[in-house]
Scaffold this motif. Structure first.
Motif, mmCIF file in Angstrom:
data_model
loop_
_atom_site.group_PDB
_atom_site.id
_atom_site.type_symbol
_atom_site.label_atom_id
_atom_site.label_comp_id
_atom_site.label_asym_id
_atom_site.label_seq_id
_atom_site.Cartn_x
_atom_site.Cartn_y
_atom_site.Cartn_z
ATOM 1 N N GLU A 140 0.817 -1.162 0.303
ATOM 2 C CA GLU A 140 0.173 0.051 0.007
ATOM 3 C C GLU A 140 0.737 1.264 -0.086
ATOM 4 O O GLU A 140 1.880 1.304 0.542
ATOM 5 N N PRO A 141 0.481 2.192 -0.190
ATOM 6 C CA PRO A 141 1.267 3.671 -0.566
ATOM 7 C C PRO A 141 1.861 4.122 0.648
ATOM 8 O O PRO A 141 2.894 4.489 0.800
ATOM 9 N N PRO A 142 1.170 3.834 2.012
ATOM 10 C CA PRO A 142 1.901 4.279 3.083
ATOM 11 C C PRO A 142 3.154 3.564 3.352
ATOM 12 O O PRO A 142 4.111 4.215 3.975
ATOM 13 N N HIS A 159 -0.097 5.775 7.508
ATOM 14 C CA HIS A 159 -1.329 5.158 6.900
ATOM 15 C C HIS A 159 -2.896 6.082 7.320
ATOM 16 O O HIS A 159 -3.731 6.066 6.507
ATOM 17 N N ASP A 160 -2.857 6.563 8.142
ATOM 18 C CA ASP A 160 -3.969 7.456 8.728
ATOM 19 C C ASP A 160 -3.704 8.817 7.755
ATOM 20 O O ASP A 160 -4.902 9.157 7.189
ATOM 21 N N GLU A 161 -2.815 9.274 7.211
ATOM 22 C CA GLU A 161 -2.899 10.463 6.354
ATOM 23 C C GLU A 161 -3.398 9.911 5.138
ATOM 24 O O GLU A 161 -4.018 10.432 4.286
ATOM 25 N N TYR A 162 -2.921 8.702 4.733
ATOM 26 C CA TYR A 162 -3.324 8.106 3.407
ATOM 27 C C TYR A 162 -4.843 7.732 3.677
ATOM 28 O O TYR A 162 -5.439 8.121 2.463
ATOM 29 N N ASP A 206 -2.002 12.790 2.371
ATOM 30 C CA ASP A 206 -0.815 12.626 2.227
ATOM 31 C C ASP A 206 -0.416 13.060 0.659
ATOM 32 O O ASP A 206 0.761 12.619 0.284
ATOM 33 N N LYS A 207 -1.051 13.582 0.160
ATOM 34 C CA LYS A 207 -1.122 14.037 -1.430
ATOM 35 C C LYS A 207 0.370 14.485 -1.684
ATOM 36 O O LYS A 207 1.139 14.220 -2.548
#
Ligand code: AFP
Length: 365
Positions: free
Chosen positions: A222-224, A337-340, A345-346
Protein backbone atom coordinates in the motif's frame (compact mmCIF):
# COMPACT_ATOMS: atom_id res chain seq x y z
CA UNK A 1 21.53 -19.26 43.18
CA UNK A 2 24.89 -19.63 44.87
CA UNK A 3 26.84 -18.51 41.79
CA UNK A 4 24.65 -15.41 41.50
CA UNK A 5 23.03 -16.57 38.26
CA UNK A 6 19.31 -16.72 37.72
CA UNK A 7 17.99 -19.83 36.00
CA UNK A 8 14.63 -19.87 34.24
CA UNK A 9 13.11 -21.92 37.11
CA UNK A 10 14.29 -19.43 39.73
CA UNK A 11 13.05 -16.51 37.62
CA UNK A 12 9.60 -18.10 37.25
CA UNK A 13 9.28 -18.99 40.93
CA UNK A 14 10.36 -15.47 41.98
CA UNK A 15 8.20 -13.73 39.38
CA UNK A 16 5.05 -15.86 39.36
CA UNK A 17 4.88 -18.09 42.41
CA UNK A 18 6.22 -15.79 45.14
CA UNK A 19 4.50 -12.58 44.07
CA UNK A 20 1.11 -11.52 45.44
CA UNK A 21 -1.20 -11.33 42.43
CA UNK A 22 -4.83 -10.54 41.84
CA UNK A 23 -4.81 -12.89 38.86
CA UNK A 24 -4.15 -16.57 39.49
CA UNK A 25 -0.98 -17.76 37.81
CA UNK A 26 -1.11 -21.17 39.41
CA UNK A 27 0.65 -23.73 37.24
CA UNK A 28 1.94 -21.18 34.73
CA UNK A 29 5.57 -21.59 35.76
CA UNK A 30 5.30 -25.38 35.45
CA UNK A 31 3.79 -24.99 31.97
CA UNK A 32 6.59 -22.63 30.91
CA UNK A 33 9.17 -25.11 32.18
CA UNK A 34 7.57 -27.72 29.89
CA UNK A 35 7.66 -25.27 26.97
CA UNK A 36 11.34 -24.66 27.76
CA UNK A 37 11.93 -28.42 27.74
CA UNK A 38 10.43 -28.58 24.23
CA UNK A 39 12.80 -25.82 23.14
CA UNK A 40 15.84 -27.64 24.56
CA UNK A 41 14.84 -30.81 22.73
CA UNK A 42 14.32 -28.92 19.46
CA UNK A 43 17.65 -27.14 19.94
CA UNK A 44 19.41 -30.49 20.35
CA UNK A 45 17.73 -31.87 17.21
CA UNK A 46 18.60 -28.79 15.12
CA UNK A 47 22.23 -28.82 16.23
CA UNK A 48 22.68 -32.18 14.47
CA UNK A 49 21.94 -30.49 11.14
CA UNK A 50 21.93 -32.83 8.15
CA UNK A 51 23.30 -35.61 10.39
CA UNK A 52 19.98 -35.71 12.28
CA UNK A 53 18.22 -37.21 9.26
CA UNK A 54 15.38 -34.68 9.41
CA UNK A 55 16.22 -32.46 6.44
CA UNK A 56 13.99 -31.97 3.44
CA UNK A 57 10.30 -31.98 2.63
CA UNK A 58 7.68 -34.10 4.39
CA UNK A 59 5.67 -34.02 1.12
CA UNK A 60 2.59 -32.78 3.00
CA UNK A 61 0.93 -29.35 3.19
CA UNK A 62 -0.27 -27.53 6.30
CA UNK A 63 -3.56 -25.71 6.82
CA UNK A 64 -2.14 -22.65 5.00
CA UNK A 65 -1.35 -24.70 1.90
CA UNK A 66 2.39 -24.46 2.57
CA UNK A 67 4.65 -27.44 1.98
CA UNK A 68 5.73 -28.91 5.33
CA UNK A 69 9.36 -29.71 6.05
CA UNK A 70 10.11 -32.89 7.98
CA UNK A 71 11.36 -30.68 10.80
CA UNK A 72 8.06 -28.74 10.89
CA UNK A 73 6.36 -32.00 11.86
CA UNK A 74 9.12 -33.26 14.16
CA UNK A 75 9.21 -30.00 16.13
CA UNK A 76 5.40 -29.87 16.32
CA UNK A 77 5.38 -33.37 17.83
CA UNK A 78 8.06 -32.34 20.35
CA UNK A 79 5.87 -29.47 21.61
CA UNK A 80 2.81 -31.72 21.84
CA UNK A 81 4.62 -34.53 23.65
CA UNK A 82 6.25 -32.22 26.22
CA UNK A 83 3.10 -30.25 27.02
CA UNK A 84 0.05 -32.53 26.66
CA UNK A 85 0.49 -34.66 29.78
CA UNK A 86 1.01 -32.12 32.57
CA UNK A 87 -2.63 -31.39 33.38
CA UNK A 88 -2.17 -27.66 32.80
CA UNK A 89 -3.56 -27.31 29.27
CA UNK A 90 -7.10 -27.32 27.90
CA UNK A 91 -5.89 -27.37 24.29
CA UNK A 92 -3.19 -26.46 21.79
CA UNK A 93 -3.13 -24.70 18.43
CA UNK A 94 -0.20 -24.82 16.05
CA UNK A 95 0.71 -23.64 12.58
CA UNK A 96 1.19 -27.29 11.68
CA UNK A 97 -2.20 -28.61 12.91
CA UNK A 98 -5.49 -27.85 11.15
CA UNK A 99 -7.68 -27.91 14.26
CA UNK A 100 -7.35 -27.43 18.00
CA UNK A 101 -5.40 -30.30 19.55
CA UNK A 102 -7.60 -31.65 22.33
CA UNK A 103 -5.78 -33.04 25.36
CA UNK A 104 -6.09 -36.87 25.27
CA UNK A 105 -8.53 -38.37 27.74
CA UNK A 106 -5.66 -40.18 29.50
CA UNK A 107 -4.38 -36.85 30.85
CA UNK A 108 -6.07 -34.33 33.13
CA UNK A 109 -7.11 -31.01 31.58
CA UNK A 110 -6.08 -27.64 32.89
CA UNK A 111 -6.95 -23.97 32.41
CA UNK A 112 -4.30 -22.82 29.94
CA UNK A 113 -4.29 -22.64 26.15
CA UNK A 114 -1.04 -22.92 24.22
CA UNK A 115 -0.63 -21.60 20.67
CA UNK A 116 2.70 -22.11 18.91
CA UNK A 117 4.68 -22.04 15.71
CA UNK A 118 7.13 -24.85 16.35
CA UNK A 119 9.58 -23.89 13.60
CA UNK A 120 9.54 -20.32 12.36
CA UNK A 121 11.60 -19.55 9.27
CA UNK A 122 11.73 -23.18 8.17
CA UNK A 123 12.99 -22.18 4.70
CA UNK A 124 16.28 -21.41 6.50
CA UNK A 125 16.70 -25.00 7.68
CA UNK A 126 18.30 -26.42 4.56
CA UNK A 127 20.79 -23.53 4.40
CA UNK A 128 21.74 -23.83 8.10
CA UNK A 129 20.27 -20.39 8.77
CA UNK A 130 18.62 -19.01 11.92
CA UNK A 131 15.19 -20.42 12.85
CA UNK A 132 12.98 -20.16 15.92
CA UNK A 133 9.87 -21.27 17.80
CA UNK A 134 7.11 -18.90 18.96
CA UNK A 135 4.52 -19.49 21.68
CA UNK A 136 1.59 -17.77 23.34
CA UNK A 137 -0.29 -18.71 26.53
CA UNK A 138 -3.88 -17.72 27.34
CA UNK A 139 -5.96 -18.69 30.34
CA UNK A 140 -9.40 -20.15 29.68
CA UNK A 141 -12.04 -17.58 30.52
CA UNK A 142 -14.41 -19.70 32.62
CA UNK A 143 -16.91 -16.82 32.79
CA UNK A 144 -17.33 -16.71 29.01
CA UNK A 145 -20.70 -18.01 27.78
CA UNK A 146 -18.97 -20.48 25.45
CA UNK A 147 -16.27 -21.50 27.94
CA UNK A 148 -16.87 -25.18 27.23
CA UNK A 149 -15.66 -24.84 23.64
CA UNK A 150 -11.88 -25.01 23.34
CA UNK A 151 -12.06 -23.75 19.75
CA UNK A 152 -13.62 -20.41 20.64
CA UNK A 153 -11.55 -20.14 23.84
CA UNK A 154 -8.52 -19.29 21.65
CA UNK A 155 -10.28 -16.41 19.89
CA UNK A 156 -9.18 -13.68 22.28
CA UNK A 157 -7.30 -10.42 21.83
CA UNK A 158 -3.53 -10.61 22.35
CA UNK A 159 -3.60 -8.26 25.33
CA UNK A 160 -5.18 -11.14 27.27
CA UNK A 161 -2.05 -13.31 26.93
CA UNK A 162 -0.58 -14.36 30.29
CA UNK A 163 2.77 -15.30 28.74
CA UNK A 164 4.46 -15.15 25.37
CA UNK A 165 7.90 -15.95 24.08
CA UNK A 166 10.15 -17.32 21.44
CA UNK A 167 13.25 -19.44 21.10
CA UNK A 168 15.97 -18.43 18.68
CA UNK A 169 18.22 -21.21 17.43
CA UNK A 170 21.31 -19.31 16.34
CA UNK A 171 24.96 -19.71 17.34
CA UNK A 172 23.45 -19.78 20.85
CA UNK A 173 19.95 -20.93 21.70
CA UNK A 174 18.01 -18.26 23.58
CA UNK A 175 14.55 -18.15 25.15
CA UNK A 176 12.99 -14.68 25.23
CA UNK A 177 9.96 -14.50 27.49
CA UNK A 178 7.41 -12.17 29.01
CA UNK A 179 4.84 -12.92 31.67
CA UNK A 180 3.72 -9.30 31.66
CA UNK A 181 6.54 -7.75 33.67
CA UNK A 182 8.99 -6.83 30.93
CA UNK A 183 10.77 -8.91 28.31
CA UNK A 184 13.66 -11.07 29.46
CA UNK A 185 16.23 -13.19 27.62
CA UNK A 186 17.73 -16.50 28.78
CA UNK A 187 20.68 -18.23 27.13
CA UNK A 188 20.89 -22.03 27.03
CA UNK A 189 23.94 -23.36 28.81
CA UNK A 190 24.20 -26.45 26.63
CA UNK A 191 26.49 -28.64 28.73
CA UNK A 192 24.30 -28.19 31.83
CA UNK A 193 20.90 -27.83 30.16
CA UNK A 194 19.88 -24.67 32.03
CA UNK A 195 18.40 -21.48 30.63
CA UNK A 196 20.26 -18.66 32.40
CA UNK A 197 18.99 -15.06 32.57
CA UNK A 198 21.43 -13.03 30.46
CA UNK A 199 19.24 -10.19 29.12
CA UNK A 200 17.11 -8.77 31.91
CA UNK A 201 14.37 -6.23 31.12
CA UNK A 202 15.23 -5.66 27.46
CA UNK A 203 14.40 -2.13 26.20
CA UNK A 204 14.04 -1.28 22.49
CA UNK A 205 15.57 2.07 21.48
CA UNK A 206 12.74 4.47 20.52
CA UNK A 207 14.55 5.63 17.38
CA UNK A 208 16.27 3.51 14.78
CA UNK A 209 17.89 3.62 11.36
CA UNK A 210 17.23 0.00 10.38
CA UNK A 211 14.22 -1.64 8.74
CA UNK A 212 13.32 -5.16 7.60
CA UNK A 213 10.86 -5.93 4.81
CA UNK A 214 10.73 -8.39 1.93
CA UNK A 215 11.44 -5.87 -0.84
CA UNK A 216 10.49 -8.37 -3.56
CA UNK A 217 6.85 -7.63 -2.63
CA UNK A 218 7.19 -3.88 -3.17
CA UNK A 219 4.79 -3.75 -6.08
CA UNK A 220 2.03 -5.17 -3.83
CA UNK A 221 2.44 -2.72 -0.92
CA UNK A 222 0.00 0.00 0.00
CA UNK A 223 1.13 3.64 -0.55
CA UNK A 224 1.86 4.41 3.15
CA UNK A 225 4.38 1.55 3.33
CA UNK A 226 5.91 2.55 -0.02
CA UNK A 227 6.22 6.10 1.25
CA UNK A 228 7.99 5.01 4.44
CA UNK A 229 10.41 2.65 2.70
CA UNK A 230 11.14 5.15 -0.09
CA UNK A 231 11.98 7.81 2.51
CA UNK A 232 14.34 5.37 4.25
CA UNK A 233 16.00 4.50 0.95
CA UNK A 234 16.40 8.19 0.09
CA UNK A 235 18.78 8.38 3.03
CA UNK A 236 20.51 11.56 4.06
CA UNK A 237 19.57 13.33 0.83
CA UNK A 238 15.85 12.71 1.49
CA UNK A 239 13.35 14.10 3.99
CA UNK A 240 14.59 11.81 6.80
CA UNK A 241 18.06 13.34 6.45
CA UNK A 242 19.83 10.15 7.54
CA UNK A 243 20.99 6.91 6.00
CA UNK A 244 19.05 3.74 6.86
CA UNK A 245 20.16 0.12 6.76
CA UNK A 246 18.03 -2.84 5.63
CA UNK A 247 17.93 -6.51 6.70
CA UNK A 248 15.86 -9.58 5.72
CA UNK A 249 16.47 -12.98 7.33
CA UNK A 250 13.13 -14.63 6.38
CA UNK A 251 12.54 -15.62 9.99
CA UNK A 252 10.32 -13.37 12.09
CA UNK A 253 12.06 -14.65 15.22
CA UNK A 254 15.46 -13.52 13.95
CA UNK A 255 14.10 -10.11 12.91
CA UNK A 256 12.30 -9.52 16.21
CA UNK A 257 15.35 -10.65 18.16
CA UNK A 258 17.57 -8.13 16.33
CA UNK A 259 15.01 -5.40 17.05
CA UNK A 260 14.92 -6.30 20.75
CA UNK A 261 18.73 -6.19 20.84
CA UNK A 262 19.37 -2.94 18.93
CA UNK A 263 16.11 -1.45 17.62
CA UNK A 264 14.61 -1.26 14.16
CA UNK A 265 11.34 -1.91 12.36
CA UNK A 266 9.98 -5.18 10.95
CA UNK A 267 7.20 -5.09 8.38
CA UNK A 268 5.08 -7.76 6.77
CA UNK A 269 2.37 -5.32 5.77
CA UNK A 270 -1.08 -5.62 4.25
CA UNK A 271 -0.55 -6.10 0.55
CA UNK A 272 -2.28 -6.96 -2.69
CA UNK A 273 -0.56 -10.32 -2.96
CA UNK A 274 -2.03 -12.15 0.03
CA UNK A 275 -5.60 -13.47 0.05
CA UNK A 276 -8.12 -10.85 1.16
CA UNK A 277 -5.17 -8.57 1.97
CA UNK A 278 -4.93 -10.00 5.48
CA UNK A 279 -1.13 -10.07 5.55
CA UNK A 280 1.25 -13.01 5.67
CA UNK A 281 1.73 -13.71 9.37
CA UNK A 282 -0.57 -15.62 11.64
CA UNK A 283 -2.21 -13.72 14.49
CA UNK A 284 -2.48 -16.35 17.25
CA UNK A 285 1.02 -17.82 17.20
CA UNK A 286 3.16 -15.24 15.38
CA UNK A 287 1.84 -11.67 15.52
CA UNK A 288 0.21 -11.72 18.97
CA UNK A 289 3.08 -13.21 21.01
CA UNK A 290 5.69 -11.10 19.20
CA UNK A 291 3.62 -7.94 19.76
CA UNK A 292 3.34 -8.78 23.46
CA UNK A 293 7.13 -9.11 23.74
CA UNK A 294 7.73 -5.91 21.73
CA UNK A 295 5.30 -3.85 23.80
CA UNK A 296 6.71 -5.24 27.04
CA UNK A 297 10.10 -3.98 25.84
CA UNK A 298 8.81 -0.45 25.12
CA UNK A 299 8.18 -0.87 21.38
CA UNK A 300 4.96 -0.73 19.35
CA UNK A 301 3.18 -3.28 17.16
CA UNK A 302 0.41 -2.36 14.71
CA UNK A 303 -1.38 -3.70 11.67
CA UNK A 304 -0.82 -0.29 10.07
CA UNK A 305 -4.13 1.00 11.35
CA UNK A 306 -4.62 -0.57 14.80
CA UNK A 307 -2.75 -2.11 17.72
CA UNK A 308 -2.17 -5.80 17.04
CA UNK A 309 -2.87 -6.76 20.67
CA UNK A 310 -6.40 -5.35 20.30
CA UNK A 311 -7.29 -7.46 17.26
CA UNK A 312 -9.83 -10.12 18.25
CA UNK A 313 -9.31 -13.20 16.06
CA UNK A 314 -12.27 -14.63 14.19
CA UNK A 315 -10.46 -17.79 13.09
CA UNK A 316 -7.69 -19.94 14.55
CA UNK A 317 -5.29 -19.48 11.66
CA UNK A 318 -6.20 -15.88 10.82
CA UNK A 319 -3.50 -13.77 9.22
CA UNK A 320 -2.78 -10.16 10.02
CA UNK A 321 -0.51 -7.39 8.71
CA UNK A 322 2.43 -6.74 11.04
CA UNK A 323 4.52 -3.60 11.58
CA UNK A 324 6.51 -3.60 14.82
CA UNK A 325 9.62 -2.30 16.52
CA UNK A 326 11.08 1.02 17.64
CA UNK A 327 8.30 3.23 18.93
CA UNK A 328 8.93 6.45 17.00
CA UNK A 329 9.27 4.66 13.67
CA UNK A 330 6.08 2.61 14.16
CA UNK A 331 4.17 5.73 15.25
CA UNK A 332 5.39 7.44 12.06
CA UNK A 333 4.19 4.52 9.89
CA UNK A 334 0.80 4.59 11.60
CA UNK A 335 0.58 8.31 10.86
CA UNK A 336 1.35 7.59 7.19
CA UNK A 337 -1.55 5.11 7.08
CA UNK A 338 -3.83 7.61 8.76
CA UNK A 339 -2.83 10.40 6.37
CA UNK A 340 -3.32 8.09 3.39
CA UNK A 341 -6.76 6.99 4.60
CA UNK A 342 -7.77 10.65 5.05
CA UNK A 343 -6.31 11.62 1.69
CA UNK A 344 -3.95 13.97 3.53
CA UNK A 345 -0.67 12.61 2.18
CA UNK A 346 -0.92 13.97 -1.35
CA UNK A 347 2.19 16.18 -1.13
CA UNK A 348 4.21 13.10 -0.25
CA UNK A 349 2.70 10.48 -2.51
CA UNK A 350 4.39 10.09 -5.85
CA UNK A 351 2.00 9.52 -8.78
CA UNK A 352 3.81 6.21 -9.21
CA UNK A 353 2.51 5.03 -5.85
CA UNK A 354 -1.17 5.95 -5.88
CA UNK A 355 -4.23 3.84 -6.55
CA UNK A 356 -4.09 4.41 -10.29
CA UNK A 357 -0.47 3.39 -10.51
CA UNK A 358 0.55 0.96 -13.19
CA UNK A 359 2.59 -0.69 -10.47
CA UNK A 360 -0.50 -1.97 -8.68
CA UNK A 361 -1.95 -5.15 -10.18
CA UNK A 362 -5.48 -4.39 -9.07
CA UNK A 363 -7.40 -1.58 -7.42
CA UNK A 364 -7.19 -1.50 -3.61
CA UNK A 365 -10.39 -2.40 -1.76
P1 AFP B 1 7.26 -20.31 8.48
O1 AFP B 1 6.78 -20.16 9.90
O2 AFP B 1 6.29 -21.02 7.62
O3 AFP B 1 8.62 -20.87 8.42
O4 AFP B 1 7.31 -18.83 7.82
C1 AFP B 1 8.17 -17.84 8.30
C2 AFP B 1 7.53 -16.50 8.11
O5 AFP B 1 6.17 -16.59 8.40
C3 AFP B 1 8.15 -15.39 8.94
O6 AFP B 1 8.92 -15.84 9.99
C4 AFP B 1 8.96 -14.58 7.96
O7 AFP B 1 8.95 -13.22 8.27
C5 AFP B 1 8.28 -14.84 6.66
O8 AFP B 1 7.65 -16.10 6.77
C6 AFP B 1 9.26 -14.83 5.54
O9 AFP B 1 8.59 -14.98 4.36
P2 AFP B 1 9.20 -14.60 2.94
O10 AFP B 1 10.68 -14.34 3.09
O11 AFP B 1 8.89 -15.78 2.09
O12 AFP B 1 8.49 -13.37 2.51
Amino acid sequence: MQDGRTTLSKFLIDTLDRQPSTVSTSGLSALLVDVAASIKTISAALTKGALGGHYGSAHTVNTHGEEQKTLDIVTNDIFVQHCEWDGLLAGMVSEEMDDVYAIPAAYPRGDYLLAFDPLDGSSNIDINGVVGSIFSVLRVNRDAPDAASVDTAFLRAGHEQVAAGYAIYGPATMLVLSVGNGTHGFTLERDVGNFVLTHSDIRIPEDSGEFAINASNERFWEPPVRRYVQECKDGRSGCRARDFNMRWIASMVAEVHRILMRGGVFMYPRDFKTPEMEGRLRLLYEASPMSFLIEQAGGCAITGRERILDVVPERLHQRVPVILGSKNEVVRIRRYHDEYDRGADKPYTSPLFNERSLFLPEAPV
